[in-house]
Design a protein around this motif. Structure first.
Motif, PDB file in Angstrom:
ATOM      1  N   GLY A   1       4.097 101.741  96.577  1.00 41.45           N
ATOM      2  CA  GLY A   1       5.132 100.691  96.535  1.00 41.45           C
ATOM      3  C   GLY A   1       4.971  99.495  95.758  1.00 41.45           C
ATOM      4  N   TRP A   2       3.847  99.105  95.419  1.00 41.19           N
ATOM      5  CA  TRP A   2       3.501  98.110  94.793  1.00 41.19           C
ATOM      6  C   TRP A   2       3.376  98.580  93.030  1.00 41.19           C
TER       7      TRP A   2
ATOM      8  N   MET B   1       7.516 100.717 103.610  1.00 37.01           N
ATOM      9  CA  MET B   1       7.223 101.490 102.698  1.00 37.01           C
ATOM     10  C   MET B   1       7.605 103.040 103.336  1.00 37.01           C
TER      11      MET B   1
ATOM     12  N   CYS C   1      -0.302  99.008  99.026  1.00 32.57           N
ATOM     13  CA  CYS C   1       0.237 100.294  98.847  1.00 32.57           C
ATOM     14  C   CYS C   1       0.266 100.782  97.440  1.00 32.57           C
TER      15      CYS C   1
ATOM     16  N   THR D   1       7.641  90.703 102.601  1.00 37.09           N
ATOM     17  CA  THR D   1       7.681  90.986 101.316  1.00 37.09           C
ATOM     18  C   THR D   1       7.523  89.631 100.559  1.00 37.09           C
TER      19      THR D   1
ATOM     20  N   THR E   1      11.579  95.355  95.364  1.00 37.76           N
ATOM     21  CA  THR E   1      11.570  96.410  96.370  1.00 37.76           C
ATOM     22  C   THR E   1      12.944  97.245  95.898  1.00 37.76           C
TER      23      THR E   1
ATOM     24  N   VAL F   1      10.217 101.994 100.348  1.00 40.32           N
ATOM     25  CA  VAL F   1      10.020 100.543 100.051  1.00 40.32           C
ATOM     26  C   VAL F   1      11.089  99.568  99.910  1.00 40.32           C
TER      27      VAL F   1
ATOM     28  N   ARG G   1       5.619  96.072  90.823  1.00 41.83           N
ATOM     29  CA  ARG G   1       6.563  95.332  91.295  1.00 41.83           C
ATOM     30  C   ARG G   1       6.669  93.883  90.833  1.00 41.83           C
TER      31      ARG G   1
ATOM     32  N   CYS H   1       4.649 104.475 107.976  1.00 42.81           N
ATOM     33  CA  CYS H   1       3.759 105.268 107.457  1.00 42.81           C
ATOM     34  C   CYS H   1       2.609 105.865 108.150  1.00 42.81           C
TER      35      CYS H   1
END
Lengths: 330, 417, 196
Positions: free
Chosen positions: A245-246, A161, A242, A171, A177, A165, A297, A77
């Motif tokens: 992503g989260w 990410m 993030c 993780t 994810t 993701v 998530r 990223c």
């Protein structure tokens, strides 16, 4: 900069304010003396923890080295949003080679500087959790083992990410994810062994290892500055939420970081040559659920019938961190 | 000064004379003696200032070279076979970024099955990665090409692979003329980068390039290799002036002027072929040899010109494209397109199988008599092959192929060579 | 061109022997090429090394199929490996042994070879005596020098000085000299018998 513990006596709102601090202790977003080496205009998401962490880390490193700094960046990223063709937001010499070799590229740069008698020029390697704990692990360990004069900074947002993701070895268990979907008998990421890279770095007994979060930017700056005063292999692992992503609100980045610290999920500490030299104590312990709830998530753990067993396991992990690092008490 | 030494040692000394600033090394047969030699020279201080880094994999080796080169240091590494594949991502990265790294490839076969002996499969696997590829015929040429390689790489800003046959050249003791430091310094000036990571003049190296400009960037890599077609002979000429001998260049011809049959090959096998050709000439046959030194860029014009009057061309190559046939011969065929000469492919020497004068002699007699197929595997044991194919037809659980063949061939100690 | 093939076992210095032979030839102003039959053999496994000598550049790269001379560093290979493969009738055979050709069971085989070219030397014993290790390669080189016209003993001594130093070099040089003398003696005897 000396690390001094700031005791807060203001109660009621838990707000952390600047005006009670001495001027030199205040976090300043836009000072003229900041190098802003990660310049504005990059394409990070709103609320990106990595952009925040990288900006502070690199500015601190630039200040500590009088601007004599070169960065090697892994694919991810940070690399992608900071260099959208045909622009770059880096105001310093910066190279992106491959996904798994940031540590090795940095080793090469440091060797070149040494061969040229330019040891005043320092080197920083940067990567996300994917590029550090997984595909870049071999090169990272090699750099540690040789004690190359490189500061490696890992920005840990706990998944791949950049590519959408997917799960990495960073993780956390139970997290959703794209490759550990919240479906089936065991929704989310499995409970594996985990891969604690700061502790692995300590096992290499390198001169300096530290963890930090974007909840306490002064602490982050202090650690980077301290790292740059040391020669040899150094590692800083920064917890960077993030939002995308989260599944968290973009304004919750700093709050989530603080909750991760205060719940024991993410221990903040320093270590030298394999021994812990200091920890950031938990000011006010919160249950792990407070940290998990604002993140979609982990949504499958809550709702009409919460997954009590999994929540208990996650709490136990946080408690173990607290016990292991002595995060509570004086 | 004349020396009798191992090929690896000669290369190590030549690299050291070229004043590299960063050497990174991961050991793999048959390159080990080269990096060991350089490690020793750095440790004793004979080669200084130079950083010698023992890395944890070939991927790390080339990555360290990438970082060092981008930071303005003359950088070197060496590998072979599996190692070259392991660093494949970095191989493309180095040429894509335009970094003048020099790397020795001690040519060795690629597994499976695992094989430590010489052939050209490894270099060939990277022929399209954008590196220059120079093939040495002798240890003298191997040492000379390394010195030339640094100069070529730095003028073009492209990395160069110097290929030398593993074991056959690396581990052979031969006479070489070792240059002096003064000679090399006159020939090879300090590295002046086109791009460099410098805090006083920051640049961003390795940014993403989208569809809007990728084609142009890639074309420029091709254009640079085209420039190399002129630069390589030029540098060979400069080398000749300074060191007093012919080394490098695009191709070398031997008795091709009036040749009706021309044999084309790369690397050390050219020596055996030349001896064979001398015998054939004594028997009255008009045969010549064309050695390709620069495989990338591929010297289309030079090959086309040198083979203009030949009736037939045969390419003896230590590699092949599974499912198609020859690799080098296909490139040669490209060079002589629209010409009536047949270009025959002979695959030989795979996995270190000796290419003997006797075999080449018989082969060339067949070529001259126009009896050879388009694709030939020299000295292939058809009985063994057919037994395996038969076994596979009749048994589902036919077992690992290599094990089956080794059982067929019998005990190893009774074999030699 | 003169082609020598050396047979031995891993750990006996077969490869070094070939290399030193090439150095000795080089010091004598000749072109020389030495290389092993490369393998992943460990100590004790059969090993072969080659050395070619010529007055012009050597271009040939194949293993030596038709040697002019065979050196056998370990006679236990005699009936295990086809050490004599390709050897010409006029070729030289030099074996590291205290026994004779007959005693080694080669009496029949060497009928038809030139007797002054069949030589034995107790190289391992000489090495033990002078260097303290039963590595026969250097004494065998000294013996080879006695064959005449290929490499000189002086060049062998210089090659020893290049590869070894101090006490080890001194011992090796003495071993080479004694082996040389032994073979010279053998050759003289064979010549005398031939003329008798």
């Amino acid at each position: 900069m000396e690390q001094s513990l700031v005791k807060f006596y203001q109660t009621g709102t838990f707000t952390v304010g600047n005006r009670l601090l001495a001027p030199d202790q205040r976090s300043v977003q836009a000072g003229t003396q900041r190098s802003n080496s990660l310049n504005s205009g990059h394409r990070a998401c709103q609320g990106c923890g990595e952009a925040l962490g990288a900006r502070y880390a690199i500015d601190a490193a630039m200040a500590a080295t009088n601007g004599q700094l070169i960065a090697a960046n892994a694919t991810g990223c940070l690399e992608v949003f900071s260099t959208p063709y045909p622009e770059t937001s880096w105001q310093m010499p910066w190279i992106h080679s491959l996904f798994g070799n940031a540590a090795a590229v940095a080793t090469g740069i440091a060797a070149a500087m040494k061969a040229k008698g330019r040891s005043d020029v320092r080197v920083v390697a940067q990567g996300g959790d994917g590029g550090t704990t997984d595909i870049g692990f071999g090169c990272l360990s090699g750099m540690f083992e040789r004690n190359d004069d490189v500061l490696y900074i890992c920005y840990d947002n706990e998944a791949y990410m950049n590519t959408g993701v997917q799960r990495s070895s960073a993780t956390p268990p139970a997290a959703r994810t794209a490759t550990t979907m919240a479906v089936g008998q065991h929704p989310g990421n499995d409970f594996g062994q985990g891969k604690n890279v700061p502790q692995i770095a300590m096992a290499h007994e390198i001169p300096y290892v530290a963890t930090a979060t974007v909840a306490d930017l002064h602490d982050l700056e202090y650690k980077v500055t301290k790292a740059m005063s040391i020669r040899g292999a150094r590692y800083i692992h920064i917890f960077v939420p993030c939002p995308l992503g989260w599944g968290a609100a973009s304004h919750d980045t700093i709050k989530l970081s603080r909750l991760a610290v205060e719940s024991g999920v993410f221990p903040v500490f320093e270590a030298e040559h394999g021994e812990v030299t200091g920890v950031l104590k938990i000011r006010r312990k919160v249950p792990v659920e407070d940290y998990l709830k604002p993140q979609k998530r982990f949504a499958h753990l809550f709702g009409k019938s919460p997954d009590v067993a999994t929540l208990a396991r996650l709490q136990a992990r946080a408690d173990r961190n607290i016990r292991r690092f002595g995060l509570l008490g004086e | 000064m004349l020396e009798q030494c191992e090929g690896s040692h000669a290369v190590a000394k030549a690299v050291a004379l070229s004043r590299p600033e960063v050497i990174c090394a991961y050991p793999i047969s048959p390159q080990t003696h080269i990096v060991e030699g350089l490690g020793e020279l750095v440790k004793t201080g004979e080669l200084a200032p130079c950083e010698f880094i023992n890395v944890e994999s070939e991927f790390a080796a080339l990555s360290v070279a990438i970082g060092a080169s981008a930071a303005g240091a003359r950088s070197y590494t060496a590998t072979a076979s599996q190692g070259l594949l392991f660093m494949a991502e970095a191989v493309y990265n180095a040429s894509g970024l335009g970094l003048p790294i020099v790397m020795t490839v001690a040519n060795r076969a690629i597994g499976a099955p695992i094989n430590i002996w010489n052939d050209h499969t490894d270099s060939m696997s990277m022929r399209d990665a954008g590196w220059l590829q120079l093939f040495a015929e002798t240890n003298q040429e191997a040492l000379d090409l390394h010195i030339q390689a640094f100069k070529i790489a730095e003028e073009l800003s492209l990395p160069v692979m110097v290929c030398m046959d593993g074991f056959i050249l690396t581990h052979a003791y031969e006479r070489v003329d070792m240059p002096t430091q003064a000679q090399v310094d006159r020939f090879l000036p300090p590295y002046e980068p086109r791009q460099v990571l410098d805090p006083n003049d920051p640049v961003t190296i390795g940014a993403m390039v989208g569809p809007e400009a990728f084609t142009e960037v890639r074309y420029l890599a091709h254009a640079k290799q085209m420039q190399a077609l002129d630069l390589i002979p030029q540098i060979a000429e400069e080398f000749r002036k300074e060191f007093g001998r012919d080394s490098g260049g695009l191709i070398k011809t031997y008795k091709t002027e009036d040749a009706e049959t021309i044999v084309i090959a790369l690397g050390s096998v050219l020596g055996t072929i030349k001896d064979t050709v001398d015998d054939l000439r004594a028997e009255g046959f008009k045969v010549g040899v064309l050695g390709i030194t620069s495989y990338r860029p591929f010297p289309i014009s030079a090959i086309r010109d040198a083979t203009a009057n030949a009736k037939r061309i045969v390419v003896i190559e230590k590699c092949f494209a599974v499912g198609i046939g020859g690799i080098v011969s296909r490139d040669v065929r490209s060079a002589v397109r629209n010409r009536p000469q047949p270009v025959l492919t002979v695959v030989a020497g795979l996995g270190g199988r000796a290419i003997t004068k006797a075999s080449v002699h018989k082969l060339l007699l067949d070529v001259i008599a126009d009896k050879l197929e388009l694709l030939t595997f020299l000295d292939l044991d058809w009985a063994v092959v057919n037994r395996v194919l038969e076994r596979e037809k009749t048994q589902r659980r036919s077992g690992p192929v290599a094990e089956g063949i080794l059982r067929d061939l019998g005990g190893v100690p009774s074999r030699m060579g | 061109m003169f082609q020598v093939r050396i047979h031995g076992r891993g750990g006996q210095g077969v490869v070094t022997g070939a290399e030193m032979m090439s150095i000795a030839a080089f010091l004598g102003g000749r072109h020389a090429q030495a290389f092993p039959s490369f393998g992943s053999e460990r100590t004790g496994a059969p090993v072969v090394a080659f050395c070619r000598m010529d007055d012009k550049e050597i271009r040939l790269r194949e293993p030596i199929m038709q040697p002019d001379a065979i050196i056998i560093q370990d006679p236990t290979l005699l009936h295990q490996v086809d050490v004599f493969s390709g050897l010409k009738r006029s070729g030289f055979i030099l074996i590291n042994t205290t026994r004779s050709f007959e005693e080694m069971g080669l009496g029949e085989f060497v009928k038809g070879f030139r007797p002054e070219r069949l030589l034995t030397v107790p190289a391992s014993e000489l090495a033990m005596k002078h260097v303290g290790r039963p590595v026969p390669n250097v004494p065998l080189l000294g013996a080879f020098a006695a064959l005449g016209g290929l490499i000189s003993l002086d060049a062998v001594q210089q090659a020893i000085d290049q590869k070894f130093s101090g006490v080890v070099a001194k011992g090796n040089k003495a071993a080479a000299k004694e082996a040389y003398d032994i073979v010279m003696e053998q050759e003289k005897k064979a010549e005398e018998m031939h003329h008798a």
